[in-house]
Scaffold this motif. Structure first.
Motif, PDB file in Angstrom:
ATOM      1  N   ALA A   1     -60.003  77.125  21.743  1.00 38.40           N
ATOM      2  CA  ALA A   1     -59.536  76.603  23.030  1.00 38.40           C
ATOM      3  C   ALA A   1     -58.896  75.256  22.764  1.00 38.40           C
ATOM      4  CB  ALA A   1     -60.717  76.466  23.992  1.00 38.40           C
ATOM      5  N   MET A   2     -57.609  75.153  23.036  1.00 35.69           N
ATOM      6  CA  MET A   2     -56.891  73.914  22.745  1.00 35.69           C
ATOM      7  C   MET A   2     -57.096  72.911  23.883  1.00 35.69           C
ATOM      8  SD  MET A   2     -55.841  74.767  19.898  1.00 35.69           S
ATOM      9  CE  MET A   2     -54.804  73.401  19.401  1.00 35.69           C
TER      10      MET A   2
ATOM     11  N   ILE B   1     -65.827  70.347   8.235  1.00 37.35           N
ATOM     12  CA  ILE B   1     -66.465  69.071   7.897  1.00 37.35           C
ATOM     13  C   ILE B   1     -67.271  68.656   9.105  1.00 37.35           C
ATOM     14  CG2 ILE B   1     -66.082  66.674   7.215  1.00 37.35           C
ATOM     15  CD1 ILE B   1     -63.216  67.762   6.277  1.00 37.35           C
ATOM     16  N   GLY B   2     -68.590  68.692   8.974  1.00 40.69           N
ATOM     17  CA  GLY B   2     -69.444  68.360  10.109  1.00 40.69           C
ATOM     18  C   GLY B   2     -69.165  69.298  11.265  1.00 40.69           C
ATOM     19  N   ILE B   3     -68.874  68.754  12.436  1.00 39.06           N
ATOM     20  CA  ILE B   3     -68.641  69.613  13.591  1.00 39.06           C
ATOM     21  C   ILE B   3     -67.147  69.835  13.794  1.00 39.06           C
ATOM     22  CG2 ILE B   3     -70.778  69.032  14.804  1.00 39.06           C
ATOM     23  CD1 ILE B   3     -68.967  67.149  16.558  1.00 39.06           C
TER      24      ILE B   3
ATOM     25  N   ILE C   1     -66.106  72.565  16.541  1.00 36.62           N
ATOM     26  CA  ILE C   1     -66.584  73.946  16.383  1.00 36.62           C
ATOM     27  C   ILE C   1     -67.138  74.510  17.687  1.00 36.62           C
ATOM     28  CG2 ILE C   1     -67.049  73.845  13.889  1.00 36.62           C
ATOM     29  CD1 ILE C   1     -70.016  73.463  14.626  1.00 36.62           C
ATOM     30  N   LYS C   2     -67.387  73.622  18.659  1.00 34.31           N
ATOM     31  CA  LYS C   2     -67.856  74.121  19.959  1.00 34.31           C
ATOM     32  C   LYS C   2     -66.756  74.884  20.698  1.00 34.31           C
ATOM     33  CE  LYS C   2     -71.326  70.754  21.335  1.00 34.31           C
ATOM     34  NZ  LYS C   2     -71.198  69.389  21.874  1.00 34.31           N
ATOM     35  N   ASP C   3     -65.503  74.511  20.396  1.00 30.33           N
ATOM     36  CA  ASP C   3     -64.388  75.078  21.154  1.00 30.33           C
ATOM     37  C   ASP C   3     -63.840  76.365  20.550  1.00 30.33           C
ATOM     38  OD1 ASP C   3     -64.574  72.894  22.793  1.00 30.33           O
ATOM     39  OD2 ASP C   3     -63.191  71.693  21.568  1.00 30.33           O
TER      40      ASP C   3
END
Lengths: 345, 349
Positions: free
Chosen positions: B82-83, B97-99, B117-119
């Motif tokens: 999701a942009m 790298i990390g999140i 990474i949530k998106d």
């Protein structure tokens, strides 16, 4: 040919069947030649021995002889397997088993894991058999109702009986692991993922649950057979009097089902005392020794541990055997009483 | 839908009673509890290790789609991202790298897009990983395990049927001194479990030089008292006149056994054969003790050892578990009626 007339109709008349049976026919025909000679020598009743011999030979070597040797083993010590290489110690192994400060606290015993296993088994038997009886009775009562597709429902509950204990253990071990199905099913209710089998209480809980899951269908089936033998007109009469279901259950079903219930109770007791495979695969006896039962103790003391002690394992198995013999005698007594009762009716 | 609800709600009598409610709750939760774990097992046995490790687990075996992007050696996993402007793009992840995931558009591999990474959600498709089934046979000894299990089951069942039917014939059709004693002895040992005699049995096997031999697994199990008992009860119902008639026609006793008694006992033999196959296929403790060389393991012992050794390789273990269930499930599907009446009738297992 006179023999033709006594042949039964084959179950399946196919070419495959004939092809499979051809070598058997040939072998049986070849065996007949020496058998005829022997029959000439001994006469008809002499053949009884011939027919009995293979079974009795195997039975003697692999059941009776070991039963006798077991006593000899339990009077010896050391880790040697061959009996003549072992040292005679009399009742020492039993003395070790019974050497306890307090029987209620396994840690005060010389053979502390033995008593831990005994205590675990006792607790397991009480809970497992109770749950098993209630679940099997409920299932049998429900399957005995007027259901459509009764065969399907019977299959649902019977199916796990045929699974191997290893498969049963593995399925549940995998469902109960930290990333397993159970944790997922519980997660919407706000539960944190949890390793169920590493907790003493839950390991015990699931040892009971999984063994009931695996065997319940077998006992439900015996009870179902008993329920179906209860005459219908008794229920019709009760329905005429518009008796409540609980009352019908207490006054008709339960008393008439009692013989089957006792058979199931004793069979379930005998099997619960011997529990091994499922729980061994599921928990490996852990955490600690909290789900180690007596058969696992015998297996590990006799074979698996680095300091293996077949003498001690034998002594433990004889104690277990005594308990099982008592339970078996109860069962034989009950079933012969039932037969007599059946004959009178 | 109406057919389903009609099936579920059909009952004889008037209205709903609380016992009907209990019945349906019990039956439906029974389906989930009894069948559920096995169905879950079968579906999961087709999952890749990555899909198995996934939490929360999904019912069907999904794999993340991958794309070959120019400039990168390995295929990269695809994600729906999701942009910030609200649109969604399909991007491949280069590294994380990390999140923050560093993504590229497969069509324009030059430009790196950073995304939280949530998106992003993986692009997934249902795919059955057949490799779980084929690889254990290629890379490990599973074919040997399977062959050993089949050998033990078939040979033990054949011997069981032969030896037990012979003994049952003698015990049901002959009068000889000691008949009652033999019968009592067999009945008395009906309940002696293997675990009680396991230590001395081990030494007997050792004396006979049957350690690490499949015959050491087979022989102790074949003279089963249950079998003798079951067959004898059945043979008692065969009329003696048949035997006398055959004797008049000069049939030998052996011929009477295999040309009259055996065919007439077919139903009882079939029940014993089913039991024997299930017992021998499922045996665990005794093969575990007798067999110490890996190439002799039966499937059940092999499965347990693999579950211990290859702790993380659930994908292989689950697939092999399904393989070991196949014969039992086949027996169950085809002979369900036979088995259930056999058990309920004899009260034995």
């Amino acid at each position: 040919m006179a023999e033709k007339t006594v042949y039964s109709e084959p179950l399946v008349k196919t070419g495959l069947r004939q092809a499979l049976l051809a070598p058997v026919r040939l072998a049986m025909g070849l065996v007949d030649i020496p058998m005829r000679g022997w029959q000439k020598l001994t006469g008809l009743n002499g053949m009884a021995g011939v027919f009995l011999a293979p079974n009795m030979l195997i039975f003697t070597v692999f059941v009776l002889l070991p039963l006798v040797i077991n006593f000899l083993y339990s009077t010896t010590s050391g880790s040697a397997i061959f009996l003549p290489n072992r040292t005679y110690v009399g009742a020492d192994q039993y003395r070790i088993l019974f050497d306890c400060g307090s029987y209620l606290d396994p840690s005060t015993c010389a053979a502390d894991t033995f008593w831990a296993a005994v205590r675990n088994t006792a607790v397991f038997v009480v809970f497992q058999v109770t749950v098993m009886l209630i679940a099997a009775l409920a299932t049998a009562l429900i399957l005995n109702r007027e259901l459509s597709n009764r065969g399907f429902w019977r299959a649902v509950f019977f199916f796990p009986v045929l699974l191997s204990p290893v498969v049963v253990g593995l399925i549940w071990k995998w469902i109960l692991q930290r990333e397993g199905l159970l944790n997922y099913a519980l997660s919407p209710f706000g539960f944190e993922p949890f390793s169920w089998l590493s907790d003493r209480f839950w390991a015990f809980f699931f040892a009971v649950f999984v063994s009931v899951w695996a065997h319940m269908g077998f006992y439900a089936l015996i009870l179902l057979a008993g329920l179906q033998a209860i005459p219908r007109d008794l229920y019709e009469a009760a329905a005429m009097d518009s008796a409540r279901p609980t009352r019908i259950f207490r006054r008709i079903t339960l008393p008439l089902l009692m013989p089957n219930l006792i058979v199931v109770l004793v069979l379930a007791l005998i099997r619960a005392v011997q529990i091994f495979d499922e729980v061994f695969v599921l928990t490996g006896g852990g955490p600690g020794t909290s789900t180690m039962y007596i058969t696992q103790y015998i297996y590990e003391t006799g074979f698996a541990s680095s300091l293996r002690n077949p003498g001690l394992a034998s002594a433990a198995s004889i104690l277990m055997g005594i308990v099982l013999v008592i339970l078996t005698l109860v069962q034989l007594g009950v079933s012969s009483r039932n037969e007599k009762k059946g004959a009178r009716q | 839908m109406s057919a389903v609800s009609a099936f579920l709600l059909r009952r004889r009598g008037r209205g709903w009673h609380w016992t009907d409610v209990v019945t349906w709750i019990w039956l439906i939760s029974g389906v989930f509890l009894m069948f559920g774990p096995a169905v879950w097992l079968v579906f999961s046995s087709f999952k890749t290790p990555a899909a198995l490790a996934e939490f929360p687990p999904s019912f069907l075996p999904y794999v993340t789609e991958q794309a070959v992007v120019p400039g990168y050696d390995k295929p990269l996993p695809l994600y729906n991202v999701a942009m910030p402007d609200g649109s969604t793009r399909v991007l491949a992840e280069v590294r994380r790298i990390g999140i923050i995931g560093q993504m590229v558009d497969p069509k324009q591999p030059g430009e790196i897009v950073k995304a939280n990474i949530k998106d992003r959600t993986p692009v997934r498709q249902v795919e059955f990983a057949g490799g779980n089934y084929t690889e254990p046979f290629q890379r490990f000894d599973c074919f040997l395990f399977l062959r050993n299990s089949v050998f033990v089951t078939v040979v033990a069942t054949a011997i069981t049927l032969l030896v037990n039917s012979m003994a049952a014939f003698a015990l049901s059709k002959y009068q000889f001194p000691g008949r009652t004693a033999v019968m009592l002895m067999i009945l008395a040992t009906l309940m002696v479990p293997l675990s009680v005699i396991v230590v001395p049995l081990y030494s007997v096997i050792g004396t006979l030089n049957l350690f690490d031999s499949l015959w050491g697994v087979i022989l102790p199990t074949v003279a089963t008292p249950t079998g003798v008992f079951l067959l004898r009860q059945y043979m008692l119902t065969i009329p003696d006149e048949l035997l006398d008639a055959a004797r008049m026609d000069k049939a030998s006793e052996w011929q009477i056994y295999w040309r009259i008694i055996l065919p007439l006992s077919a139903p009882a033999l079939a029940v014993l054969a089913i039991f024997s196959v299930v017992w021998r296929w499922n045996d665990f403790l005794w093969p575990l003790i007798v067999l110490s060389r890996k190439e002799l393991y039966t499937l059940q012992v092999g499965l347990n050892v693999y579950a211990g050794e290859l702790n993380v390789q659930w994908h292989y273990i689950l697939a092999m578990t399904v393989v070991s269930m196949i014969p039992v499930v086949l027996i169950f599907v085809f002979l369900q009626r036979f088995i259930t009446t056999g058990i309920a009738g004899s009260g034995l297992k």
